[in-house]
Motif scaffolding. Structure first.
Motif, PDB file in Angstrom:
ATOM      1  N   ILE A 168       0.827  -1.209   0.000  1.00 23.74           N
ATOM      2  CA  ILE A 168       0.000   0.000   0.000  1.00 23.74           C
ATOM      3  C   ILE A 168       0.860   1.258   0.000  1.00 23.74           C
ATOM      4  CG2 ILE A 168      -1.783   1.262   1.294  1.00 23.74           C
ATOM      5  CD1 ILE A 168      -2.804  -1.431   2.287  1.00 23.74           C
ATOM      6  N   VAL A 169       2.065   1.161   0.571  1.00 21.50           N
ATOM      7  CA  VAL A 169       3.017   2.271   0.516  1.00 21.50           C
ATOM      8  C   VAL A 169       4.339   1.759  -0.037  1.00 21.50           C
ATOM      9  CG1 VAL A 169       1.929   3.433   2.492  1.00 21.50           C
ATOM     10  CG2 VAL A 169       3.942   1.987   2.855  1.00 21.50           C
ATOM     11  N   THR A 170       5.137   2.696  -0.563  1.00 23.31           N
ATOM     12  CA  THR A 170       6.482   2.381  -1.039  1.00 23.31           C
ATOM     13  C   THR A 170       7.500   3.007  -0.103  1.00 23.31           C
ATOM     14  OG1 THR A 170       6.598   4.346  -2.452  1.00 23.31           O
ATOM     15  CG2 THR A 170       5.686   2.328  -3.429  1.00 23.31           C
ATOM     16  N   ALA A 171       8.736   2.551  -0.181  1.00 18.54           N
ATOM     17  CA  ALA A 171       9.798   3.085   0.677  1.00 18.54           C
ATOM     18  C   ALA A 171      11.075   3.229  -0.148  1.00 18.54           C
ATOM     19  CB  ALA A 171      10.038   2.164   1.869  1.00 18.54           C
ATOM     20  N   ARG A 172      11.777   4.346   0.048  1.00 21.64           N
ATOM     21  CA  ARG A 172      13.085   4.524  -0.587  1.00 21.64           C
ATOM     22  C   ARG A 172      13.996   5.247   0.391  1.00 21.64           C
ATOM     23  NH1 ARG A 172      13.972   9.759  -2.214  1.00 21.64           N
ATOM     24  NH2 ARG A 172      12.113  11.075  -2.538  1.00 21.64           N
ATOM     25  N   ARG A 173      15.280   4.906   0.334  1.00 22.66           N
ATOM     26  CA  ARG A 173      16.246   5.515   1.247  1.00 22.66           C
ATOM     27  C   ARG A 173      16.738   6.837   0.688  1.00 22.66           C
ATOM     28  NH1 ARG A 173      18.746   4.664   5.705  1.00 22.66           N
ATOM     29  NH2 ARG A 173      17.744   2.639   5.972  1.00 22.66           N
TER      30      ARG A 173
END
Length: 204
Positions: free
Chosen positions: A179-184
């Motif tokens: 449902i959500v994305t993540a990036r550093r």
């Protein structure tokens, strides 16, 4: 100012601080997230297509030809960067114009509106949010509402008044569900809504 420069500086600094607290600080988390998102996008443009691609999509009034940056303004003038470079500054308050600073000795600066600046002031439908909270829970629905812009766990915790570990646990669950994305981004992990999250917020 001529009679008492120190007192004048203190008065001006105090007025700017008052203005910051009243007009900017309440919105700073979202402003900062918007600016970070724009910078990440511009860096991808630069990596994929070079300076031409970066400057071509910056603003309708800006073009780059033959190593010259042209900015359409209401006055005429020329300035050389003289090796100082050009500093691009996303500014949520620049819309719909671009602002140019050419004074020596600092770099030439071009301030432009970041992508999606209109999202800062969107009002989310409370009825839709309430329905989503019934399914996902209030905390996760609140997180989805804010994640139209990329934000770190600490930013979200500040916005919602929740403990950071609580926010982190909900974000991990939303991320695991796609449902959500993540990036550093440096020391931080920035979360944003995935297409599925956008659909949930939009409703039928």
């Amino acid at each position: 100012m001529a009679a008492d420069p120190e007192a004048a500086r203190a008065r001006i600094a105090g007025a700017l601080d008052d203005y910051w607290r009243a007009a900017v600080a309440p919105f700073w988390v979202r402003l900062h997230a918007l600016l970070q998102d724009d910078i990440a996008y511009r860096l991808e443009q630069l990596a994929d297509g070079g300076v031409d691609a970066l400057l071509r999509g910056l603003h309708p009034s800006v073009r780059f030809d033959d190593m010259t940056l042209h900015v359409q303004k209401y006055y005429d003038g020329d300035a050389s960067s003289d090796g100082r470079g050009v500093l691009l500054v996303p500014c949520a308050f620049a819309w719909p114009d671009v602002m140019v600073r050419t004074a020596q000795p600092v770099p030439v600066a071009l301030s432009y509106s970041p992508r999606g600046v209109g999202r800062l002031w969107e009002q989310h439908r409370s009825s839709r949010h309430a329905a989503l909270a019934e399914v996902l829970g209030r905390t996760r629905a609140d997180l989805l509402r804010l994640l139209d812009l990329p934000m770190a766990t600490s930013q979200l915790a500040t916005q919602l008044g929740y403990a950071a570990p609580t926010v982190s646990a909900h974000l991990k669950a939303l991320h695991a569900a796609g449902i959500v994305t993540a990036r550093r981004d440096g020391r931080f992990v920035l979360y944003s809504r995935a297409p599925v999250g956008d659909l949930l917020m939009a409703g039928p």
